[in-house]
Design an enzyme around this catalytic site. Structure first.
Site, short mmCIF file in Angstrom:
data_model
loop_
_atom_site.label_atom_id
_atom_site.label_comp_id
_atom_site.label_asym_id
_atom_site.label_seq_id
_atom_site.Cartn_x
_atom_site.Cartn_y
_atom_site.Cartn_z
N THR A 1 -25.44 45.39 -16.23
CA THR A 1 -26.59 44.99 -15.19
C THR A 1 -26.10 44.34 -13.96
O THR A 1 -24.75 44.09 -14.02
CB THR A 1 -27.33 43.70 -16.00
N ASP B 1 -32.07 46.12 -23.23
CA ASP B 1 -33.39 46.54 -22.41
C ASP B 1 -34.35 45.57 -23.24
O ASP B 1 -34.32 45.26 -24.48
CB ASP B 1 -33.57 47.99 -22.76
N PHE C 1 -37.34 34.70 -14.12
CA PHE C 1 -37.71 36.02 -13.12
C PHE C 1 -38.81 36.74 -14.10
O PHE C 1 -39.20 36.25 -15.12
CB PHE C 1 -36.47 36.77 -12.90
N ARG D 1 -33.69 37.32 -24.93
CA ARG D 1 -32.41 37.67 -24.77
C ARG D 1 -31.41 36.56 -25.13
O ARG D 1 -30.33 37.31 -25.92
CB ARG D 1 -32.33 37.62 -23.39
#
Ligand code: IMP
Length: 193
Positions: free
Chosen positions: A7, A68, A148, A177
């Site tokens: 990323t 992802d 975000f 995550r």
């Protein structure tokens, strides 16, 4: 241990680094000389995570991982799901995505949603996958400025604040995550590389 993480998103990088702790140093694709966008054109989170980690491994032959994530909204049949980044436009336009989600949720009484993350790790040339899920609901307007993406509209079960109203530590402790990365860390520690 040094490990490449697929990323260049600064938010994601700091979230993942915080959960990994000091024992791991994350290296970005850019720091490895990979400046192009890494392809992710599969139709599942598992497929995309795997595609990205294999892309990195093929170029670097180093231990690496990719994640992802999708927001899966029950009343929308699991959408935006694997298309979460490009829900409203071709690019990663968070504001446009949020506006479209709010519009598509107008009048829906079932507000149930979940974030799901799949991590694909390639270590010693072998792939391993880890999943993290957080259940919650979508509210009808945006609240908060932290985090975000869809964070300002998502309230995790058991809370009365959106992810965008939480500190990074609070979000990491319960997020999709964060949960997937904890499984990744446990695995890396178990093999004591
Ligand atoms: P990615 O696969 O992790 O890049 O995520 C795809 C899209 O899902 C992103 O562009 C964001 O819109 C959304 N997303 C991923 N993770 C999060 C999160 O932690 N909070 C809110 N939105 C997220």
């Amino acid at each position: 241990m040094k490990i490449i993480f697929a990323t260049n998103n600064a938010h994601k990088l700091s979230e993942v680094q915080a959960v990994l702790g000091d024992g791991f140093t994350l290296v970005t694709p850019r720091e490895c000389g990979i400046t192009e966008d890494i392809p992710e054109d599969q139709d599942t989170l598992e497929g995309n995570a795997s595609q990205k980690s294999h892309y990195l491994y093929d170029r670097t032959r180093e231990d690496c991982f990719a994640d992802d994530t999708g927001l899966e909204v029950e009343a929308l049949g699991g959408a935006p799901g694997v298309h979460s980044a490009r829900y409203a436009t071709d690019g990663h336009d968070f504001d446009a995505n949020n506006r479209l989600l709010l519009k598509n949720m107008e009048g829906k009484t079932n507000r149930k949603a979940r974030f799901r993350t799949v991590i694909s790790l390639i270590i010693n040339g072998e792939e391993h996958q880890f999943e993290g899920i957080v259940e919650g609901r979508i509210i009808d307007h945006e609240i908060g400025h932290e985090g975000f993406g869809y964070d300002p509209m998502f309230i995790p079960d058991g809370y009365d604040r959106t992810f965008a109203q939480m500190t990074a530590e609070e979000k990491n402790a319960i997020s999709h995550r964060g949960r997937a990365v904890k499984k990744l860390v446990a695995y890396l520690q178990s093999i004591e590389k």
